[in-house]
Design a protein around this motif. Structure first.
Motif, PDB file in Angstrom:
ATOM      1  N   HIS A  13       0.819  -1.216   0.000  1.00 17.66           N
ATOM      2  CA  HIS A  13       0.000   0.000   0.000  1.00 17.66           C
ATOM      3  C   HIS A  13       0.849   1.262   0.000  1.00 17.66           C
ATOM      4  O   HIS A  13       0.479   2.277  -0.600  1.00 17.66           O
ATOM      5  CB  HIS A  13      -0.952  -0.002   1.200  1.00 17.66           C
ATOM      6  N   GLN A  63      -2.137  -6.971  -0.548  1.00 18.59           N
ATOM      7  CA  GLN A  63      -2.955  -5.917   0.047  1.00 18.59           C
ATOM      8  C   GLN A  63      -2.684  -4.563  -0.601  1.00 18.59           C
ATOM      9  O   GLN A  63      -3.200  -3.546  -0.141  1.00 18.59           O
ATOM     10  CB  GLN A  63      -2.657  -5.817   1.554  1.00 18.59           C
ATOM     11  N   ARG A  67      -4.703  -5.420  -5.529  1.00 17.73           N
ATOM     12  CA  ARG A  67      -6.113  -5.040  -5.401  1.00 17.73           C
ATOM     13  C   ARG A  67      -6.552  -4.065  -6.491  1.00 17.73           C
ATOM     14  O   ARG A  67      -7.754  -3.827  -6.668  1.00 17.73           O
ATOM     15  CB  ARG A  67      -6.367  -4.430  -4.025  1.00 17.73           C
ATOM     16  N   VAL A 230      -4.287   2.311   6.615  1.00 12.77           N
ATOM     17  CA  VAL A 230      -4.976   1.121   6.104  1.00 12.77           C
ATOM     18  C   VAL A 230      -5.232   0.056   7.161  1.00 12.77           C
ATOM     19  O   VAL A 230      -6.091  -0.800   6.981  1.00 12.77           O
ATOM     20  CB  VAL A 230      -4.202   0.488   4.930  1.00 12.77           C
ATOM     21  N   GLN A 231      -4.483   0.090   8.278  1.00  6.94           N
ATOM     22  CA  GLN A 231      -4.688  -0.950   9.270  1.00  6.94           C
ATOM     23  C   GLN A 231      -4.488  -0.425  10.678  1.00  6.94           C
ATOM     24  O   GLN A 231      -3.914   0.639  10.894  1.00  6.94           O
ATOM     25  CB  GLN A 231      -3.774  -2.149   9.016  1.00  6.94           C
ATOM     26  N   SER A 234      -0.794  -3.378  14.947  1.00  5.78           N
ATOM     27  CA  SER A 234      -0.674  -4.792  14.587  1.00  5.78           C
ATOM     28  C   SER A 234      -0.378  -5.717  15.761  1.00  5.78           C
ATOM     29  O   SER A 234      -0.584  -6.911  15.665  1.00  5.78           O
ATOM     30  CB  SER A 234       0.413  -4.966  13.522  1.00  5.78           C
ATOM     31  N   GLN A 272      -7.819  -2.128   5.376  1.00  7.84           N
ATOM     32  CA  GLN A 272      -7.876  -3.473   5.945  1.00  7.84           C
ATOM     33  C   GLN A 272      -8.728  -3.530   7.210  1.00  7.84           C
ATOM     34  O   GLN A 272      -8.789  -4.562   7.869  1.00  7.84           O
ATOM     35  CB  GLN A 272      -6.452  -3.968   6.228  1.00  7.84           C
ATOM     36  N   TYR A 273      -9.382  -2.416   7.547  1.00  7.55           N
ATOM     37  CA  TYR A 273     -10.304  -2.409   8.681  1.00  7.55           C
ATOM     38  C   TYR A 273     -11.308  -1.272   8.463  1.00  7.55           C
ATOM     39  O   TYR A 273     -11.125  -0.416   7.598  1.00  7.55           O
ATOM     40  CB  TYR A 273      -9.555  -2.266  10.003  1.00  7.55           C
TER      41      TYR A 273
END
Length: 285
Positions: A13, A63, A67, A230-231, A234, A272-273
């Motif tokens: 990304h 990811q 995409r 994006v997320q 982690s 991603q979320y």
């Protein structure tokens, strides 16, 4: 950092955001007849095998660029970028991903000057071979930050500087800021592109604000800042890259509208979320 290999992260990304912006900036620079110079301080290998062991180990491209590969509804700037990725894959399959020098080589005209720097000995040799036939090009295995002192201002007084170190060493943040300040002293109307990782780390959180202060003090045409998240965090220690940002000094006047059209799309495709988001801000001089 000599141990760092971008091949592990190729096409993720962060590459999408960075290379989308690089594509639009270089296309804009090429609209005038007068040649320009691109200086890439941390160039990498020029291109990467998506099917190779490094990219497959983490699969970050899944990811990222993957995409967008089959998307039919891309906003025009993203379509421009993906055309270059496709040109790097002549058989129509996503097997290779172009690094920043690969993007540049596909866009820049023969008369435009390219200066690339890469310290990793293996990536340097690959890059040197890849660009061996391109005119007005120099490939160096010297420190890219230090090289700016000799590169700026470029002969035509038109130029772009791309800085995207690994930031695996915290000292990279200070080096970026110093290089930007010194670069603006020599070339106040140059276009500076600075990529940074979005981490739960003080140095990462403060970099954009410090770059704003440097640009406000010296840049002739202001700045633009974009960030794609994006997320989520982690792990419980707060490690991991949440997203990334690009800080553009003296941006093309078209860039804000280009990104305004693309960023909601990237949030939707690369997020991603549920809380994935973007920030886009600009200050004109």
């Amino acid at each position: 950092m000599l141990a760092y290999r971008h091949a592990f992260h190729a096409g993720n990304h962060a590459d999408v955001l960075k290379h989308l912006i690089l594509t639009q900036v270089l296309r804009y620079m090429g609209e005038k007849d007068k040649p320009y110079t691109l200086v890439d301080t941390h160039a990498g290998a020029g291109g990467y095998s998506i099917e190779g062991q490094y990219a497959q180990k983490k699969g970050e491209y899944v990811q990222g660029v993957s995409r967008l590969w089959d998307a039919k509804d891309l906003p025009a700037p993203l379509a421009n970028y993906m055309e270059l990725v496709r040109a790097f894959n002549t058989d129509g399959q996503l097997r290779q991903y172009p690094g920043s020098p690969g993007i540049a080589n596909l866009i820049m005209r023969e008369e435009d000057r390219l200066r690339v720097h890469e310290l990793h000995p293996t990536d340097f040799r690959i890059l040197e071979t890849y660009l061996s036939t391109r005119p007005h090009t120099q490939v160096s295995d010297k420190d890219g930050f230090a090289a700016l002192r000799a590169e700026l201002p470029p002969p035509s007084r038109r130029g772009v500087v791309l800085m995207d170190p690994s930031y695996e060493l915290k000292t990279d943040y200070a080096k970026v800021l110093t290089a930007v300040r010194e670069g603006l002293e020599r070339f106040a109307d140059g276009v500076f592109l600075i990529w940074y990782p979005q981490l739960q780390l003080l140095e990462s959180a403060q970099l954009a604000q410090r770059l704003k202060a440097a640009a406000d003090a010296s840049a002739k045409k202001g700045w633009l800042h974009v960030r794609l998240t994006v997320q989520q965090q982690s792990d419980i220690r707060g490690f991991g890259m949440l997203g990334s940002g690009m800080f553009v000094i003296n941006p093309p006047f078209t860039l804000h509208d280009d990104l305004q059209a693309c960023m909601p799309y990237l949030v939707d495709k690369l997020g991603q979320y549920d809380g994935a988001n973007f920030l886009l801000e600009q200050r004109s001089s």
